[in-house]
Design a protein around this motif. Structure first.
Motif, PDB file in Angstrom:
ATOM      1  N   CYS A  97      21.540  -3.081   7.005  1.00  0.00           N
ATOM      2  CA  CYS A  97      21.344  -3.701   5.690  1.00  0.00           C
ATOM      3  C   CYS A  97      20.792  -5.110   5.900  1.00  0.00           C
ATOM      4  O   CYS A  97      21.263  -5.855   6.767  1.00  0.00           O
ATOM      5  CB  CYS A  97      22.665  -3.749   4.930  1.00  0.00           C
ATOM      6  SG  CYS A  97      23.206  -2.124   4.348  1.00  0.00           S
ATOM      7  N   TYR A  98      19.828  -5.481   5.088  1.00  0.00           N
ATOM      8  CA  TYR A  98      19.113  -6.721   5.328  1.00  0.00           C
ATOM      9  C   TYR A  98      19.904  -7.972   4.953  1.00  0.00           C
ATOM     10  O   TYR A  98      19.445  -9.085   5.238  1.00  0.00           O
ATOM     11  CB  TYR A  98      17.764  -6.697   4.608  1.00  0.00           C
ATOM     12  CG  TYR A  98      16.789  -5.739   5.276  1.00  0.00           C
ATOM     13  CD1 TYR A  98      16.970  -5.327   6.598  1.00  0.00           C
ATOM     14  CD2 TYR A  98      15.693  -5.237   4.594  1.00  0.00           C
ATOM     15  CE1 TYR A  98      16.093  -4.458   7.213  1.00  0.00           C
ATOM     16  CE2 TYR A  98      14.802  -4.362   5.200  1.00  0.00           C
ATOM     17  CZ  TYR A  98      15.001  -3.968   6.511  1.00  0.00           C
ATOM     18  OH  TYR A  98      14.125  -3.106   7.117  1.00  0.00           O
ATOM     19  N   ASP A  99      21.094  -7.805   4.368  1.00  0.00           N
ATOM     20  CA  ASP A  99      21.971  -8.950   4.167  1.00  0.00           C
ATOM     21  C   ASP A  99      23.043  -9.019   5.250  1.00  0.00           C
ATOM     22  O   ASP A  99      23.985  -9.808   5.151  1.00  0.00           O
ATOM     23  CB  ASP A  99      22.597  -8.924   2.773  1.00  0.00           C
ATOM     24  CG  ASP A  99      23.430  -7.671   2.515  1.00  0.00           C
ATOM     25  OD1 ASP A  99      23.341  -6.704   3.307  1.00  0.00           O
ATOM     26  OD2 ASP A  99      24.165  -7.646   1.511  1.00  0.00           O
TER      27      ASP A  99
ATOM     28  N   THR B  19       7.658  -9.447   7.488  1.00  0.00           N
ATOM     29  CA  THR B  19       7.294  -8.236   6.767  1.00  0.00           C
ATOM     30  C   THR B  19       8.421  -7.221   6.919  1.00  0.00           C
ATOM     31  O   THR B  19       8.756  -6.831   8.043  1.00  0.00           O
ATOM     32  CB  THR B  19       5.992  -7.626   7.309  1.00  0.00           C
ATOM     33  OG1 THR B  19       4.935  -8.561   7.154  1.00  0.00           O
ATOM     34  CG2 THR B  19       5.638  -6.346   6.559  1.00  0.00           C
ATOM     35  N   ILE B  20       9.011  -6.812   5.805  1.00  0.00           N
ATOM     36  CA  ILE B  20      10.152  -5.884   5.877  1.00  0.00           C
ATOM     37  C   ILE B  20       9.759  -4.506   5.332  1.00  0.00           C
ATOM     38  O   ILE B  20       8.928  -4.389   4.424  1.00  0.00           O
ATOM     39  CB  ILE B  20      11.385  -6.415   5.127  1.00  0.00           C
ATOM     40  CG1 ILE B  20      11.108  -6.546   3.605  1.00  0.00           C
ATOM     41  CG2 ILE B  20      11.850  -7.747   5.703  1.00  0.00           C
ATOM     42  CD1 ILE B  20      11.586  -5.421   2.766  1.00  0.00           C
ATOM     43  N   HIS B  21      10.365  -3.488   5.907  1.00  0.00           N
ATOM     44  CA  HIS B  21      10.233  -2.108   5.441  1.00  0.00           C
ATOM     45  C   HIS B  21      11.554  -1.738   4.792  1.00  0.00           C
ATOM     46  O   HIS B  21      12.597  -1.717   5.453  1.00  0.00           O
ATOM     47  CB  HIS B  21       9.937  -1.187   6.624  1.00  0.00           C
ATOM     48  CG  HIS B  21       9.732   0.251   6.245  1.00  0.00           C
ATOM     49  ND1 HIS B  21       8.517   0.890   6.372  1.00  0.00           N
ATOM     50  CD2 HIS B  21      10.594   1.175   5.742  1.00  0.00           C
ATOM     51  CE1 HIS B  21       8.632   2.147   5.970  1.00  0.00           C
ATOM     52  NE2 HIS B  21       9.885   2.349   5.593  1.00  0.00           N
ATOM     53  N   LEU B  22      11.507  -1.441   3.497  1.00  0.00           N
ATOM     54  CA  LEU B  22      12.719  -1.059   2.761  1.00  0.00           C
ATOM     55  C   LEU B  22      12.587   0.380   2.290  1.00  0.00           C
ATOM     56  O   LEU B  22      11.583   0.743   1.651  1.00  0.00           O
ATOM     57  CB  LEU B  22      12.918  -1.984   1.553  1.00  0.00           C
ATOM     58  CG  LEU B  22      14.161  -1.742   0.701  1.00  0.00           C
ATOM     59  CD1 LEU B  22      15.436  -1.961   1.509  1.00  0.00           C
ATOM     60  CD2 LEU B  22      14.165  -2.654  -0.522  1.00  0.00           C
TER      61      LEU B  22
ATOM     62  N   TRP C 143      16.521   5.847   6.643  1.00  0.00           N
ATOM     63  CA  TRP C 143      16.680   4.723   5.729  1.00  0.00           C
ATOM     64  C   TRP C 143      16.517   3.428   6.515  1.00  0.00           C
ATOM     65  O   TRP C 143      16.788   3.362   7.711  1.00  0.00           O
ATOM     66  CB  TRP C 143      18.036   4.759   5.027  1.00  0.00           C
ATOM     67  CG  TRP C 143      19.204   4.507   5.935  1.00  0.00           C
ATOM     68  CD1 TRP C 143      19.906   5.437   6.660  1.00  0.00           C
ATOM     69  CD2 TRP C 143      19.806   3.237   6.242  1.00  0.00           C
ATOM     70  NE1 TRP C 143      20.890   4.820   7.404  1.00  0.00           N
ATOM     71  CE2 TRP C 143      20.866   3.482   7.161  1.00  0.00           C
ATOM     72  CE3 TRP C 143      19.550   1.930   5.832  1.00  0.00           C
ATOM     73  CZ2 TRP C 143      21.666   2.459   7.673  1.00  0.00           C
ATOM     74  CZ3 TRP C 143      20.348   0.903   6.357  1.00  0.00           C
ATOM     75  CH2 TRP C 143      21.395   1.182   7.252  1.00  0.00           C
ATOM     76  N   PHE C 144      16.078   2.392   5.816  1.00  0.00           N
ATOM     77  CA  PHE C 144      15.872   1.096   6.441  1.00  0.00           C
ATOM     78  C   PHE C 144      16.173   0.004   5.425  1.00  0.00           C
ATOM     79  O   PHE C 144      15.634   0.010   4.326  1.00  0.00           O
ATOM     80  CB  PHE C 144      14.431   0.945   6.940  1.00  0.00           C
ATOM     81  CG  PHE C 144      14.006   2.032   7.893  1.00  0.00           C
ATOM     82  CD1 PHE C 144      14.375   1.981   9.223  1.00  0.00           C
ATOM     83  CD2 PHE C 144      13.262   3.108   7.442  1.00  0.00           C
ATOM     84  CE1 PHE C 144      14.002   2.993  10.092  1.00  0.00           C
ATOM     85  CE2 PHE C 144      12.882   4.112   8.299  1.00  0.00           C
ATOM     86  CZ  PHE C 144      13.257   4.063   9.641  1.00  0.00           C
ATOM     87  N   GLY C 145      17.061  -0.906   5.764  1.00  0.00           N
ATOM     88  CA  GLY C 145      17.298  -2.084   4.944  1.00  0.00           C
ATOM     89  C   GLY C 145      18.442  -1.999   3.967  1.00  0.00           C
ATOM     90  O   GLY C 145      18.928  -3.020   3.503  1.00  0.00           O
TER      91      GLY C 145
ATOM     92  N   LEU D  23       7.474 -10.675   3.126  1.00  0.00           N
ATOM     93  CA  LEU D  23       6.494  -9.753   2.566  1.00  0.00           C
ATOM     94  C   LEU D  23       7.184  -8.408   2.391  1.00  0.00           C
ATOM     95  O   LEU D  23       7.536  -7.749   3.376  1.00  0.00           O
ATOM     96  CB  LEU D  23       5.282  -9.601   3.491  1.00  0.00           C
ATOM     97  CG  LEU D  23       4.286 -10.760   3.521  1.00  0.00           C
ATOM     98  CD1 LEU D  23       4.811 -11.897   4.393  1.00  0.00           C
ATOM     99  CD2 LEU D  23       2.943 -10.298   4.059  1.00  0.00           C
ATOM    100  N   GLY D  24       7.401  -8.005   1.139  1.00  0.00           N
ATOM    101  CA  GLY D  24       8.035  -6.728   0.863  1.00  0.00           C
ATOM    102  C   GLY D  24       7.063  -5.575   1.012  1.00  0.00           C
ATOM    103  O   GLY D  24       5.885  -5.687   0.657  1.00  0.00           O
ATOM    104  N   HIS D  25       7.564  -4.474   1.537  1.00  0.00           N
ATOM    105  CA  HIS D  25       6.710  -3.331   1.850  1.00  0.00           C
ATOM    106  C   HIS D  25       7.569  -2.070   1.848  1.00  0.00           C
ATOM    107  O   HIS D  25       8.776  -2.124   2.015  1.00  0.00           O
ATOM    108  CB  HIS D  25       6.067  -3.554   3.227  1.00  0.00           C
ATOM    109  CG  HIS D  25       5.597  -2.326   3.932  1.00  0.00           C
ATOM    110  ND1 HIS D  25       4.524  -1.581   3.487  1.00  0.00           N
ATOM    111  CD2 HIS D  25       6.048  -1.709   5.048  1.00  0.00           C
ATOM    112  CE1 HIS D  25       4.341  -0.552   4.306  1.00  0.00           C
ATOM    113  NE2 HIS D  25       5.251  -0.611   5.266  1.00  0.00           N
ATOM    114  N   ALA D  26       6.923  -0.934   1.645  1.00  0.00           N
ATOM    115  CA  ALA D  26       7.510   0.406   1.804  1.00  0.00           C
ATOM    116  C   ALA D  26       8.136   0.921   0.499  1.00  0.00           C
ATOM    117  O   ALA D  26       8.264   0.192  -0.494  1.00  0.00           O
ATOM    118  CB  ALA D  26       8.506   0.437   2.953  1.00  0.00           C
TER     119      ALA D  26
END
Length: 237
Positions: free
Chosen positions: A60-62, A81-84, A101-103, A122-125
């Motif tokens: 989890c990104y937090d 750049t993150i992949h969510l 799953w990612f993030g 940079l949000g992505h995915a």
């Protein structure tokens, strides 16, 4: 990729050494690695890495480890750049055949963005772009059906209004489909957030370019999206 796997960082270094004017390196160590911060520092010092990413980990990104890495990236001047992506493998209408799953969630990502005001993201995915619309599609699918009208008030545009350190990477099917599902909304969205949207592909075709050229964006906005915003975030000299 037919089981070939991702391109290793060592090969990317080789590409950069052979054609330094054509490549900018990105690198993201696993935040769970006790040496992650040192590895990121070394990547910048030794190889002139300018981007942290693609950050694509099953954490989890937090998470505190992720937060520490995000903050270090900000200190080093690296956009992240993150992949969510949500875990939807058990849903009948999902393309994924395995648990993937990612993030964690958009809420977890928002907490990371809020906790790291000195870091540009940079949000992505799919899990990021599905929130362009104020609906519940994110609970059942990674990709919205074509020609599905975007409902105003989505979490993504609300986060862009709230966090000046958040940007959008339009690459892959996730970015292109989120925009092309409703071209009229997409044009308004891009014009409103013209300083924080970056052209990218992640595909070998030109569908992203063709779509952007089809919605009659002002020339100034085109320049920002195609290269100006990226040049603002990354020193290419």
């Amino acid at each position: 990729n037919d089981g070939i796997g991702p391109v290793p960082f060592s090969r990317c270094i080789n590409y950069k050494e052979r054609a330094p004017e054509k490549f900018i390196l990105g690198y993201a160590p696993n935040p769970s690695d006790p040496d992650a911060l040192d590895k990121l520092n070394a990547a910048v010092t030794l190889y002139d890495v300018k981007i942290c990413g693609e950050f694509k980990f099953r954490v989890c990104y937090d998470n505190p480890d992720a937060i520490r890495l995000f903050r270090r990236a900000g200190e080093l001047g690296l956009p992240v750049t993150i992949h969510l992506q949500y875990d939807l493998d058990k849903r009948d209408n999902c393309m994924w055949k395995r648990e993937e799953w990612f993030g964690g969630s958009m809420d977890a990502f928002e907490r990371a963005v809020a906790a790291c005001p000195g870091t540009n993201f940079l949000g992505h995915a799919p899990g990021f772009w599905i929130h362009i619309s104020n609906d519940d599609l994110y609970k059942t699918t990674n990709y919205p059906p074509d020609n599905t009208k975007t409902v105003p008030g989505g979490k993504l545009p609300e986060m862009l209004k709230k966090y000046p350190n958040l940007y959008c990477d339009i690459s892959a099917g996730s970015g292109c489909r989120a925009l092309s599902r409703d071209p009229e909304f997409a044009r308004e969205f891009i014009i409103e957030f013209q300083d924080r949207i970056l052209f990218a592909r992640d595909y070998f075709d030109d569908q992203h370019y063709k779509f952007l050229m089809s919605i009659d964006l002002p020339e100034e906005v085109q320049h920002k999206v195609f290269h100006g915003n990226a040049e603002k975030l990354v020193d290419c000299s």
